[in-house]
Design a protein around this motif. Structure first.
Motif, PDB file in Angstrom:
ATOM      1  N   GLU A  18       8.311   4.693  -2.164  1.00 50.39           N
ATOM      2  CA  GLU A  18       7.959   4.675  -3.582  1.00 50.39           C
ATOM      3  C   GLU A  18       7.631   3.273  -4.097  1.00 50.39           C
ATOM      4  N   LEU A  19       8.156   2.226  -3.449  1.00 50.80           N
ATOM      5  CA  LEU A  19       7.976   0.869  -3.967  1.00 50.80           C
ATOM      6  C   LEU A  19       6.510   0.444  -4.040  1.00 50.80           C
ATOM      7  N   PRO A  20       5.665   0.706  -3.012  1.00 50.81           N
ATOM      8  CA  PRO A  20       4.254   0.303  -3.135  1.00 50.81           C
ATOM      9  C   PRO A  20       3.561   0.935  -4.330  1.00 50.81           C
ATOM     10  N   SER A  21       3.846   2.221  -4.593  1.00 46.30           N
ATOM     11  CA  SER A  21       3.234   2.888  -5.741  1.00 46.30           C
ATOM     12  C   SER A  21       3.702   2.272  -7.051  1.00 46.30           C
ATOM     13  N   ALA A  22       4.997   1.952  -7.092  1.00 46.89           N
ATOM     14  CA  ALA A  22       5.545   1.353  -8.311  1.00 46.89           C
ATOM     15  C   ALA A  22       4.913  -0.002  -8.598  1.00 46.89           C
ATOM     16  N   LEU A  23       4.448  -0.686  -7.549  1.00 45.61           N
ATOM     17  CA  LEU A  23       3.797  -1.982  -7.699  1.00 45.61           C
ATOM     18  C   LEU A  23       2.285  -1.860  -7.564  1.00 45.61           C
TER      19      LEU A  23
END
Length: 511
Positions: A18-23
Motif C-alpha cells: 500500500e505504501l507506493p500507492s499512498a505516495l
C-alpha cells in the motif's frame, strides 16, 4: 531521475503493497521479511527511507535497537519510521528518545505512515501533469538535491551521503554486520570443510549466471537454505524465491502446481490457477525432490528449461516462464536413469551444473561451530541462560552419525537448550541415542550410515529397555512438534493427557 528508495522491514506485506500507492508511485519500495534480507539489500542500495516494523520483537528488543543504531550511523540522513507494540520495549524506546525518528505504536495506516516520507516523494516530479495534486507545481531544481518542501515531518540531520563516504565512520566489525554479502555464498553458508568451501566457491560463480543448477544432498543437509543463497547472490534477488516440495504433492497435482490449470480441466479445478513458473516471475524457483516427477512431467520440465515455454493443464495457450530454475534431490539421478525412472536427456541437461552437498558426518569440523551457533540462536529465542557448555556435550555430538544432518543437529540443540536448568549445557541434556552414539536404520534411501553406525541391541539392552527408549524419543519429538503443548501432544499421540503426564514423569521428561 531515480526514485527515492524506501526499505520496508515487516512481516505485514500489506504495508509494502500500500505504501507506493499512498505516495503516488513516486518512491521505490523494497520489501524485506528479515534483517538478513535487509543486510543483503543494503549492499547494493542506498535507501533514503526505512520502515522498521518491530511489532514482533525478539526477547528484549536489543537486536532491533542495534540494527537501528547501525542504520543511523551508516546513513545519517535516513528517514526512519519505527512501528512497535503499544508497550514498546525499553531499548527501542531509548532510540526514540535519543534520535530523530518517527514512532508509531500498534496498528498503523499506510496513509499515515506515508506522511513520514512525503518529503522524499515530493522530490520526484510526477511523469504526468494529471498526477499532480491540487496546488502543486513542478520545479526545475536540481533533481538530485532539490530544495526540501515544508512538511510536518522533521528535517534530516545531515545531507544524504553515499555509502562509501559513511562507511568509514562505522567500525569495521559493525559495517560487516550490514554488509553480509548477497553475492557471497561462501561467507553465509558457514563451513570449515575444504571440500565444501571449494564447492561453494564454484557455486558462487554459477549463481551469478542465468543457468539451471542442480543440488544433490541428503535430507536436512541444507539444500533449501543453499538455494535461497543462490537466489540472493544472483541478479534476480529482488524478485520472488519460491520453493516447491515436489515430494509433498500428490502425483495428479504436481503438474497443476508447477504449470497451472484452467477451470474445469479436472474435477476439482473450480477456477483458473497460476502455476509456480508464472508466480515466480523473474525470480528463482526451487524444485525439491525432482526425482519424484513422472516421465511426462519430466518432458514438460525439459521443455521449460530449454525454451521457457509450457501450457497450463487444460489449456492450448503457450506461456513463457522467466524464472531461474534450481532443482534438488536427495538421490543421485544416474541410477534412476538406468532404472528407466528418469529421462536421460533431462538428466544430462541438469547434470551440467551439479553440486553435491556432503552430509554432516563427512564434515565433522563443522559440527561444533554449528552447535555453538544454534545454542546462541535458541538461547535468544527461548530466553534461557547458558553460562557454559561442557566439553562432554561436543564429544557426544562428534560421536553421532547425524542421519538427519544439520536439521537434526538444530533440533537436538534446541531440545538441549530448553532442558538446561542450571546454566551449564551438558551431554545429559541430549537425547540418549545421541549420547550413545548410535542410530538405527533409516527409511530415507539417501542416507547410508555404514555398518559402524548401525547398532543392534546388546544383551544388556533388554526388550523392555529398548521399547522404553523408543517411547521416550517419540514423546519428546511429539512435544517439540507441538511446541510443548501437552494437550496437543496427547491428541497427536492418541493418548489422554493423564497418560501423557504419567509417561513424562516416568521418563523424566520436562523435569
Amino acid at each position: 531521475m531515480n526514485k527515492p528508495v524506501i526499505v520496508v522491514l515487516s512481516c505485514d506485506q500489506q504495508l509494502a503493497v500500500e505504501l507506493p500507492s499512498a505516495l503516488q508511485g513516486r518512491v521505490d519500495v523494497r520489501a524485506c521479511d528479515t534483517t538478513e534480507e535487509v543486510q543483503d539489500l543494503l549492499r547494493t542500495v542506498t535507501p533514503q527511507g526505512f520502515v522498521a516494523d518491530f511489532r514482533r520483537t525478539s526477547h528484549s528488543g536489543m537486536a532491533e535497537a542495534r540494527l537501528l543504531s547501525l542504520l543511523q550511523e551508516r546513513f545519517p540522513a535516513l528517514r526512519i519510521a519505527l512501528v512497535t507494540p503499544d508497550r514498546c520495549p525499553e531499548p527501542l524506546q531509548a532510540r526514540v528518545n535519543e534520535t530523530d525518528l518517527t514512532h508509531f505504536k500498534g496498528r498503523v495506516d499506510s496513509q499515515i505512515l506515508a506522511q513520514t516520507f512525503r518529503e522524499l516523494a515530493d522530490r520526484v516530479a510526477p511523469a504526468e501533469p494529471s498526477t499532480l495534486s491540487r496546488g502543486q507545481t513542478s520545479t526545475n531544481a536540481d533533481p538530485q538535491y532539490p530544495a526540501a518542501r515544508n512538511t510536518p515531518v522533521s528535517t534530516p540531520r545531515a545531507a544524504i551521503t553515499s555509502t562509501s563516504s559513511t562507511r568509514s565512520a562505522v567500525p569495521a566489525h559493525e559495517s560487516a554486520m550490514l554488509d553480509t554479502a548477497a553475492g557471497s555464498i561462501s561467507r553465509r553458508f558457514e563451513t570449515s570443510s575444504p571440500q565444501l568451501q571449494q564447492m561453494l566457491a564454484d557455486l558462487e560463480i554459477a549463481a551469478r549466471h542465468d543457468v539451471t543448477i542442480m543440488l544433490i544432498g541428503e535430507t536436512g543437509a541444507g539444500k533449501t537454505y543453499l538455494s535461497r543463497l543462490i537466489h540472493e547472490a544472483s541478479p534476480r534477488r529482488t524478485d520472488p524465491f519460491l520453493p516447491v516440495a515436489c515430494g509433498a504433492l500428490p502425483d495428479d497435482l504436481i503438474e497443476s502446481e508447477l504449470f497451472g490449470h484452467m477451470k474445469g480441466s479436472f474435477t476439482s479445478a473450480h477456477a483458473d490457477k497460476e502455476g509456480k513458473f508464472i508466480a515466480a516471475k523473474r525470480g528463482s524457483l526451487l524444485l525439491d525432490e525432482i526425482d519424484v516427477l513422472g516421465l511426462e512431467q519430466q518432458v514438460k520440465l525439459l521443455r521449460v528449461i530449454e525454451t521457457g515455454e509450457f501450457e497450463p493443464v487444460g489449456s492450448n495457450q503457450t506461456l513463457r516462464s522467466q524464472a531461474r530454475l534450481i532443482v534438488a534431490s536427495n538421490l543421485e539421478l544416474q541410477p534412476l536413469v538406468e532404472q528407466g525412472r528418469f529421462r536421460p536427456d533431462l538428466y544430462y541437461r541438469l547434470n551440467m551444473l551439479k553440486f553435491n552437498i556432503p552430509p554432516l558426518r563427512h564434515r565433522k569440523v563443522d559440527i561444533v561451530p554449528l552447535a555453538r551457533r544454534f545454542v546462541r540462536q535458541f538461547v535468544q529465542k527461548h530466553g534461557v541462560t547458558i553460562r557454559e557448555i561442557d566439553p562432554g556435550l561436543f564429544e557426544a555430538l562428534l560421536g553421532y552419525p547425524w542421519p538427519g544432518n544439520v536439521r537434526e543437529l538444530e533440533h537436538v540443540i534446541q531440545r538441549a537448550v530448553i532442558y538446561c536448568r542450571d546454566g551449564v549445557l551438558r551431554a545429559e541434556h541430549l537425547p540418549s541415542h545421541i549420547v550413545g552414539g548410535y542410530a538405527g536404520p533409516t527409511n530415507d534411501p539417501s542416507v547410508d550410515l555404514g555398518h559402524q553406525f548401525v547398532t543392534t541391541a546388546t544383551p544388556k539392552q533388554s526388550l523392555e529397555g529398548q521399547i522404553a527408549l523408543t517411547e521416550k524419543e517419540i514423546i519428546e519429538q511429539a512435544l517439540f512438534k507441538n511446541s510443548f503443548s501437552r494437550t496437543r501432544t496427547a491428541k497427536d499421540l492418541g493418548i489422554s493427557r493423564v497418560t501423557l503426564y504419567n509417561k513424562m514423569k516416568r521418563y523424566g521428561i520436562g523435569n
